[in-house]
Write a protein that holds these residues in place. Structure first.
Motif, PDB file in Angstrom:
ATOM      1  N   ILE A  29      -9.920  -3.028 -26.009  1.00 42.95           N
ATOM      2  CA  ILE A  29     -10.224  -1.646 -26.370  1.00 42.95           C
ATOM      3  C   ILE A  29      -8.994  -0.799 -26.080  1.00 42.95           C
ATOM      4  CG2 ILE A  29     -11.673   0.369 -25.921  1.00 42.95           C
ATOM      5  CD1 ILE A  29     -12.991  -2.918 -24.752  1.00 42.95           C
ATOM      6  N   ALA A  30      -8.528  -0.061 -27.089  1.00 45.17           N
ATOM      7  CA  ALA A  30      -7.397   0.845 -26.924  1.00 45.17           C
ATOM      8  C   ALA A  30      -7.899   2.263 -26.723  1.00 45.17           C
ATOM      9  CB  ALA A  30      -6.491   0.785 -28.147  1.00 45.17           C
ATOM     10  N   ALA A  45      -5.954  -3.344 -31.558  1.00 47.54           N
ATOM     11  CA  ALA A  45      -7.082  -3.558 -30.662  1.00 47.54           C
ATOM     12  C   ALA A  45      -8.364  -3.801 -31.467  1.00 47.54           C
ATOM     13  CB  ALA A  45      -7.262  -2.347 -29.748  1.00 47.54           C
ATOM     14  N   ASP A  46      -9.341  -4.419 -30.822  1.00 47.18           N
ATOM     15  CA  ASP A  46     -10.634  -4.647 -31.479  1.00 47.18           C
ATOM     16  C   ASP A  46     -11.419  -3.351 -31.638  1.00 47.18           C
ATOM     17  OD1 ASP A  46     -10.503  -7.548 -31.694  1.00 47.18           O
ATOM     18  OD2 ASP A  46     -10.581  -7.537 -29.508  1.00 47.18           O
ATOM     19  N   GLU A  47     -11.151  -2.408 -30.755  1.00 47.75           N
ATOM     20  CA  GLU A  47     -11.860  -1.127 -30.776  1.00 47.75           C
ATOM     21  C   GLU A  47     -10.928  -0.086 -30.184  1.00 47.75           C
ATOM     22  OE1 GLU A  47     -16.241   0.570 -29.266  1.00 47.75           O
ATOM     23  OE2 GLU A  47     -15.672  -1.533 -28.992  1.00 47.75           O
ATOM     24  N   ALA A  48     -11.091   1.178 -30.575  1.00 40.93           N
ATOM     25  CA  ALA A  48     -10.226   2.232 -30.057  1.00 40.93           C
ATOM     26  C   ALA A  48     -11.030   3.499 -29.819  1.00 40.93           C
ATOM     27  CB  ALA A  48      -9.078   2.512 -31.023  1.00 40.93           C
ATOM     28  N   THR A  73     -17.699   1.754 -24.189  1.00 43.58           N
ATOM     29  CA  THR A  73     -17.428   0.575 -25.026  1.00 43.58           C
ATOM     30  C   THR A  73     -17.849  -0.727 -24.369  1.00 43.58           C
ATOM     31  OG1 THR A  73     -15.165   0.491 -24.142  1.00 43.58           O
ATOM     32  CG2 THR A  73     -15.492   1.680 -26.223  1.00 43.58           C
ATOM     33  N   GLY A  74     -18.387  -0.655 -23.172  1.00 39.59           N
ATOM     34  CA  GLY A  74     -18.825  -1.862 -22.486  1.00 39.59           C
ATOM     35  C   GLY A  74     -17.697  -2.714 -21.944  1.00 39.59           C
TER      36      GLY A  74
END
Length: 614
Positions: A29-30, A45-48, A73-74
């Motif tokens: 996560i970014a 990243a996979d998520e931001a 984001t967990g």
């Protein structure tokens, strides 16, 4: 093992962490500010998660926002990278208190090494050699001046909470001490909120040697040998290498053992660096190397250690943070070859190293052995953050092989229109003192202008570029051995140049511009677009001003017959005179140029017509 990781950083270090985490199967996560919405680390990243406005103090330095992003984001863990909040003990504790895994040393270890005076006392107690100096609580001018006299000049005043070269003053004589102390304290208070200082003996031929250490939660601590970071500009590292040149086995054993003792003294967990200052006047000797400070994080220059040991330090960080033991014992670690890293900055050495911002229209670092970057071609270089845009690392069987490889890579780089220090780095790598490894931290300061790259390409490179521009194609294949040559008029980064071009047989239409890359420098060469300039050749006879300027002479009158090449108007621009000439035989059909007039780029000054126009 950690399964999801938030990286509380940006740029190349965020991309570096993401690369290893992804290889380990860890979701990444970014976080990003307004300025970084399109940044590479966000895309990789996979998520931001967006965390605020562009200034770091409103985004990357706000711990509450980062922890909230991790929760939302967990994410199981937070990796701080380096800089920003990486050595902030309060933030580390807040991460832990939030039930998250902190990928770094414990808050107590950060605190213990955060203040230089306390850390130095701790190291003395642990048997780690320290530089002679004063660490006392009495901060009065009288006491500090007395201690400086006892140490002997020159002395170094250092802010106890300092870093990055701030809050440091060299004092050469007792009469200068009071003013230097006031200045140092003022800078320390502004930068760190703490104006306490310590004093150290100034080392005349200082070399900056640091040791990579690593600890786990099972009581194991190892070193991964040393790095030499002596080539510095204003206390900022420029080129780093591993191992350190001139380091013999006995001295290496002594300094690395001292580093391990230092890490154990603070129950260190994770990646850290013990920094030493060495008196290099008689070579590297164990009794002339002293503890300076500890960085409780991953270092910018960690790639050189990775390249000589084969260890992925980020992987080790994630494994240790997950509770695993160190993957290797001390006896399993060894040095293989030599590695060098150069910090490529978006800055202009010719203008006092001022930062250079804007869009990277061209960003080509060639076939480098290793590039760590957070930008790509088309990215915007922002004014909000550190100007380092890439770390370029080379490896070789020995020091010279690594040095030559790094210099070759940087010399062949092409970055435009953002300026970089690549040419400066090439000059540094080729400097006789660096080649001979007779370096110290003052080398760049002493050499100064000698390390500045050329302000224009070589004649050969310029001529090849001009020929390619006029005849089409690229820079390959154009040589200056043609029997017939002529002058061509061009703009080099907007400045007029006249280039002797060999006629070529290569077909192709002229290009709008071409980049010339040489010695780490990049220039843009464009045609002189005015029809009246030889070689520009617009077909309608319009004589246009190629740039803003002032007309200083009008050599023809309306209706006058002119011949090809005849001078029509003389323009003064960019502190030079430029003659605009007739592109062909004909008549002056229009004449708007007036002696003394200020004109803009592209203004119509005259028009030449042939006798057969209807």
């Amino acid at each position: 093992m950690i399964t999801s990781l938030l990286i509380a950083n940006r740029g190349e270090i965020a991309c570096r962490i993401i690369r290893t985490a992804r290889a380990m199967g860890i979701r990444t996560i970014a976080v990003y500010s307004d300025a970084d919405a399109q940044a590479m680390h966000v895309a990789h990243a996979d998520e931001a998660v967006h965390i605020g406005p562009s200034p770091a103090r409103e985004s990357y330095l706000v711990g509450e926002k980062i922890i909230a992003a991790a929760k939302a984001t967990g994410a199981e863990a937070i990796h701080p990278g380096y800089g920003f909040l990486s050595e902030n003990a309060a933030f580390a504790q807040a991460v832990i208190d939030a039930g998250l895994i902190w990928v770094g040393p414990g808050p107590d270890s950060i605190t213990a090494m955060g203040l230089k005076d306390a850390a130095k006392q701790l190291m003395q107690d642990a048997g780690v050699p320290t530089t002679p100096g004063y660490l006392g609580d009495d901060q009065s001018l009288e006491r500090l001046a007395k201690e400086a006299d006892a140490i002997g000049y020159p002395v170094l005043i250092k802010a106890v909470a300092g870093g990055g070269g701030k809050g440091m003053r060299k004092v050469d004589a007792a009469g200068d001490f009071a003013d230097a102390l006031v200045s140092c304290r003022r800078e320390a208070a502004s930068s760190f909120g703490n104006d306490h200082v310590l004093l150290e003996k100034w080392v005349t031929n200082p070399r900056h040697i640091e040791v990579q250490v690593f600890g786990d939660t099972h009581g194991n601590v190892v070193h991964l040998f040393e790095r030499d970071c002596s080539l510095q500009r204003r206390h900022q590292k420029v080129i780093e290498e591993a191992p350190a040149p001139g380091m013999d086995a006995d001295t290496r054993q002594a300094i690395c053992a001292a580093a391990v003792r230092a890490a154990k003294a603070v129950n260190y967990v994770g990646a850290g660096t013990i920094e030493f200052i060495a008196d290099g006047s008689e070579g590297l000797r164990a009794d002339r190397i002293w503890f300076m400070e500890m960085n409780t994080r991953l270092q910018v220059e960690h790639p050189v250690t990775e390249e000589i040991t084969g260890v992925d330090l980020v992987e080790w960080q994630l494994r240790v943070a997950s509770g695993e033991a160190l993957p290797k014992r001390q006896e399993e670690l060894s040095i293989n070859g030599w590695a060098m890293e150069a910090r490529l900055y978006a800055e202009d050495p010719a203008k006092g190293f001022l930062p250079s911002i804007g869009r990277l229209e061209t960003f080509d670092l060639g076939d480098a052995y290793r590039i760590d970057t957070g930008v790509e071609q088309g990215a915007e270089i922002s004014p909000f953050y550190d100007p380092m845009i890439a770390k370029v690392t080379a490896w070789g069987a020995d020091r010279d092989a690594a040095r030559l490889s790094l210099a070759e890579t940087l010399a062949g780089s092409a970055v435009w229109p953002v300026r970089t220090n690549a040419g400066f780095l090439v000059k540094a790598l080729e400097h006789p003192a660096f080649v001979a490894a007779t370096i110290d931290t003052g080398l760049i300061g002493r050499e100064g202008d000698a390390l500045l790259a050329a302000q224009r390409p070589s004649d050969d490179a310029l001529a090849d570029g001009a020929a390619a521009l006029v005849h089409g194609g690229d820079l390959n294949g154009f040589r200056l051995n043609a029997p017939h040559k002529r002058d061509g008029h061009f703009l080099l980064d907007g400045e007029p140049v006249t280039v002797r071009i060999g006629d070529t047989t290569k077909d192709g239409e002229g290009a709008d511009s071409i980049l010339i890359a040489e010695g780490g420098q990049t220039w843009e060469l464009t045609p002189w677009r005015a029809a009246g300039v030889e070689g520009a050749g617009a077909g309608d006879g319009a004589i246009l001003s190629p740039m803003p300027g002032r007309i200083i002479a009008v050599s023809v009158g309306l209706g006058e017959q002119v011949t090809k090449g005849q001078k029509l108007v003389t323009l003064e621009a960019m502190k030079m005179e430029h003659s605009l000439i007739a592109p062909f035989d004909g008549t002056v059909a229009e004449l708007s140029a007036v002696d003394g007039a200020q004109i803009s780029e592209g203004a119509l000054l005259a028009r030449i017509e042939t006798g057969d126009e209807s």
